[in-house]
Motif scaffolding. Sequence first.
Motif, mmCIF file in Angstrom:
data_model
loop_
_atom_site.group_PDB
_atom_site.id
_atom_site.type_symbol
_atom_site.label_atom_id
_atom_site.label_comp_id
_atom_site.label_asym_id
_atom_site.label_seq_id
_atom_site.Cartn_x
_atom_site.Cartn_y
_atom_site.Cartn_z
ATOM 1 N N VAL A 173 -15.165 59.945 -32.134
ATOM 2 C CA VAL A 173 -14.504 59.468 -30.915
ATOM 3 C C VAL A 173 -14.714 60.449 -29.763
ATOM 4 C CG1 VAL A 173 -12.286 58.778 -29.899
ATOM 5 C CG2 VAL A 173 -12.745 58.295 -32.306
ATOM 6 N N VAL A 174 -14.686 61.740 -30.075
ATOM 7 C CA VAL A 174 -14.736 62.739 -28.996
ATOM 8 C C VAL A 174 -16.047 63.530 -28.948
ATOM 9 C CG1 VAL A 174 -12.240 63.026 -28.784
ATOM 10 C CG2 VAL A 174 -13.475 64.388 -30.475
ATOM 11 N N ARG A 261 -3.881 61.040 -31.660
ATOM 12 C CA ARG A 261 -4.167 61.650 -30.358
ATOM 13 C C ARG A 261 -5.540 61.230 -29.819
ATOM 14 N NH1 ARG A 261 -1.832 63.614 -25.874
ATOM 15 N NH2 ARG A 261 -0.143 64.456 -27.129
ATOM 16 N N ARG A 265 -8.492 58.419 -26.273
ATOM 17 C CA ARG A 265 -9.864 58.648 -25.788
ATOM 18 C C ARG A 265 -10.748 57.455 -26.159
ATOM 19 N NH1 ARG A 265 -8.829 63.254 -22.842
ATOM 20 N NH2 ARG A 265 -7.298 64.420 -24.014
ATOM 21 N N LYS B 19 2.341 60.684 -18.969
ATOM 22 C CA LYS B 19 1.117 60.411 -19.716
ATOM 23 C C LYS B 19 -0.057 60.646 -18.794
ATOM 24 C CE LYS B 19 -1.262 59.477 -23.180
ATOM 25 N NZ LYS B 19 -1.135 60.364 -24.354
ATOM 26 N N LYS B 20 -1.010 61.410 -19.265
ATOM 27 C CA LYS B 20 -2.170 61.684 -18.421
ATOM 28 C C LYS B 20 -3.447 61.197 -19.083
ATOM 29 C CE LYS B 20 -2.275 66.409 -20.115
ATOM 30 N NZ LYS B 20 -2.125 67.819 -19.847
ATOM 31 N N PHE B 21 -4.390 60.817 -18.251
ATOM 32 C CA PHE B 21 -5.713 60.413 -18.726
ATOM 33 C C PHE B 21 -6.754 61.168 -17.907
ATOM 34 C CE2 PHE B 21 -3.457 56.344 -19.902
ATOM 35 C CZ PHE B 21 -3.593 56.521 -21.268
ATOM 36 N N CYS B 22 -8.003 61.042 -18.335
ATOM 37 C CA CYS B 22 -9.087 61.736 -17.643
ATOM 38 C C CYS B 22 -10.020 60.708 -17.005
ATOM 39 C CB CYS B 22 -9.847 62.608 -18.651
ATOM 40 S SG CYS B 22 -11.095 63.627 -17.885
ATOM 41 N N ASN B 28 -13.471 63.822 -20.547
ATOM 42 C CA ASN B 28 -12.553 63.141 -21.475
ATOM 43 C C ASN B 28 -12.899 63.507 -22.921
ATOM 44 O OD1 ASN B 28 -10.511 61.140 -22.132
ATOM 45 N ND2 ASN B 28 -12.193 59.876 -22.844
ATOM 46 N N MET B 29 -14.203 63.518 -23.223
ATOM 47 C CA MET B 29 -14.656 63.882 -24.566
ATOM 48 C C MET B 29 -14.382 65.366 -24.837
ATOM 49 S SD MET B 29 -15.920 61.061 -25.771
ATOM 50 C CE MET B 29 -14.723 60.160 -24.852
ATOM 51 N N TYR B 31 -12.100 67.324 -23.490
ATOM 52 C CA TYR B 31 -10.673 67.576 -23.717
ATOM 53 C C TYR B 31 -10.238 67.027 -25.075
ATOM 54 C CZ TYR B 31 -10.538 68.659 -18.734
ATOM 55 O OH TYR B 31 -10.771 69.206 -17.511
ATOM 56 N N GLY B 32 -10.902 65.958 -25.491
ATOM 57 C CA GLY B 32 -10.608 65.402 -26.820
ATOM 58 C C GLY B 32 -10.938 66.402 -27.914
ATOM 59 N N ASP B 35 -8.330 69.112 -27.858
ATOM 60 C CA ASP B 35 -7.071 68.637 -28.439
ATOM 61 C C ASP B 35 -7.146 68.589 -29.965
ATOM 62 O OD1 ASP B 35 -5.990 68.405 -25.957
ATOM 63 O OD2 ASP B 35 -6.067 66.210 -25.841
ATOM 64 N N ALA B 45 -0.942 69.283 -28.569
ATOM 65 C CA ALA B 45 -2.076 68.913 -27.711
ATOM 66 C C ALA B 45 -1.603 68.021 -26.579
ATOM 67 C CB ALA B 45 -3.129 68.190 -28.528
ATOM 68 N N GLY B 46 -2.205 68.172 -25.419
ATOM 69 C CA GLY B 46 -1.989 67.243 -24.317
ATOM 70 C C GLY B 46 -0.760 67.486 -23.462
ATOM 71 N N ARG B 51 -5.576 69.110 -16.237
ATOM 72 C CA ARG B 51 -6.834 69.833 -16.207
ATOM 73 C C ARG B 51 -7.771 69.114 -15.225
ATOM 74 N NH1 ARG B 51 -7.030 69.750 -22.792
ATOM 75 N NH2 ARG B 51 -6.278 67.655 -22.339
ATOM 76 N N GLU B 54 -8.244 65.183 -14.593
ATOM 77 C CA GLU B 54 -7.138 64.438 -15.206
ATOM 78 C C GLU B 54 -6.183 63.947 -14.123
ATOM 79 O OE1 GLU B 54 -6.527 65.931 -19.776
ATOM 80 O OE2 GLU B 54 -5.429 67.024 -18.240
ATOM 81 N N ASP B 95 2.771 62.767 -23.251
ATOM 82 C CA ASP B 95 2.282 64.090 -22.837
ATOM 83 C C ASP B 95 3.389 64.906 -22.182
ATOM 84 O OD1 ASP B 95 -0.239 63.589 -23.781
ATOM 85 O OD2 ASP B 95 -1.016 62.849 -21.884
#
Lengths: 269, 282
Positions: A173-174, A261, A265, B19-22, B28-29, B31-32, B35, B45-46, B51, B54, B95
């Motif tokens: 996934v990441v 988590r 993503r 709640k945050k997203f990128c 995004n990957m 930070y994944g 995490d 995490a998160g 960041r 985000e 988050d």
Amino acid sequence: MFSRISHIWRGLHAYRYLVWQLVRTNLIGSYKKSFIGMAWMFILPILAVAVWVVLHGAGIVDPGDTDDVPYPVYVLLSTSIWGFFIDLYRTVSQVMVNSGRLLVMKDFPKEVLVAEKVLEHLINFAIPLVVNIIVLIAFGIRFHWTALWFIPSLIPLLLLGLSIGMFIAVIRVVAVDFATIVDEGLKLVMFLTPIVYTSRIQVSWLAEVVTWNPLTYLIGFSRDLLTKGIYTDVGPYLICSGASLVIFFLVLIFFQMTSGRVLERLTIV
Amino acid sequence: MSVKQEEQQVLVSLRDVKKKFCKNLKYNMYYGILDVLRQSVGLPAGRGPLRAHEFYALQGINLDIYAGQIVGVVGANGSGKTTMMRLISGIYPVDGGTIETSGVRRTTSIFALNAGMNPVFTGLENIYLKGAMFGMSKAEIDRKLDFIIAFSELEEFLGSPVGNYSSGMKARLAYSVAIATEPDLFIIDEALAVGDTVFKAKCYEHLQAYVKEKPRAVIYVTNRISKVMAIADRLVVMSKGTIRKDTMDIQAGLEYYIDVCLADMDVNRKALRLKMIRHFEM
């Protein structure tokens, strides 16, 4: 650690009917539009045997000494056991990306999808295995009572395939690149494992790799148990089995901790 | 907050939820990966500050959902409605802040009615499949089968593959299974956008009785004004990841939504919608 494993078990127990429904849907659903339906589950392994018989008969492949075990039998069984490992890896390692739509619709334990894949895999393995045993008998293999240990002896291999699959399911996934490297790497590992050739190979570097490859023992032990009724390389097999069990529990906890988590993503992928 | 609400049982309580997203796929990957590494060694995490790339999809959300209510949630696209529902449903982790439930044994959320249904299986087989996805056992589905069949009004089509159903028929089947789970908290996210008017009216009537029977609540997410007017007895207006208005006066809430949150809308369309709100009849 034990509380996490207990939590996973409770989740699987609560959603056991969903596991069964998904197994049923995937197995029957894939053949529903076919006129001969689930007969394909028997036809495909027979075709696989036929290919190896033809290749060997034509002298295209020469595996070396297979200890009085006919080559088609040797390869058929070795590739089946390898398939048992690699197919489980493939299906489990895709579980998060392939089930993304479902996972963002309902909060249920992600291990449910893994359990479903394992059960589906076991059913998909069992039918070709019956065909393989019939072929083995046809080639003159006479089973010893120790062959009864064949199925339990595959459990460490199942745990190893499952562990690598669950780990990559999250990583895919990441970190797509890393997952692709592992996918391709495992294809190479097949040729570094005595599957289409025997472990008594002449190339020294390959012999060294085969010696250190845990799959040599996890596959070879089960194969020899069925075809010859003997326990080969018991020590390395037990060490690799113990390691597979430890790795399985560690990865199971990793999967439980991280799969929720990484889900956020997944929707963007 | 009205006196009526204070007397009611709180089923779900959100406090300072974030709640945050990128926005950037590569980040995004990245930070994944970070995490996953943090979680692997037992670190949270998160939950840290934003960041690079985000943004907060939700920020400072405080909301109590009371038993007996049908809460309409409206907001422009990207206002955070679905994200908030996924947090309440437990699909995404928060988050920041907390989400607490009290007396909620089962939450059923429908984000897309057809999700998980298999087109080559019959309606009856899909009832069991969908029911299992909602966490029902076989015995429970067996027990509620008559209700599901009667509510969906699809008895004569149950032997046909769902792939041959119209979108309205699929919606009827899936909705009937969802309501048969008898959730204490029922989240409907744009899921009744399809289906015939008569069936929708039946659903609204059923939901209004449903929340009065036991300590239950419904959160109904939609951008369709007529639906909110028809069903909601409380309105939450969202914009840019925050709750802008939380009111029992549905008409005033919708007027605020049109006036303030849809500021960029064409003047004529806006006037038409305001007229619809002011002259709405069931």
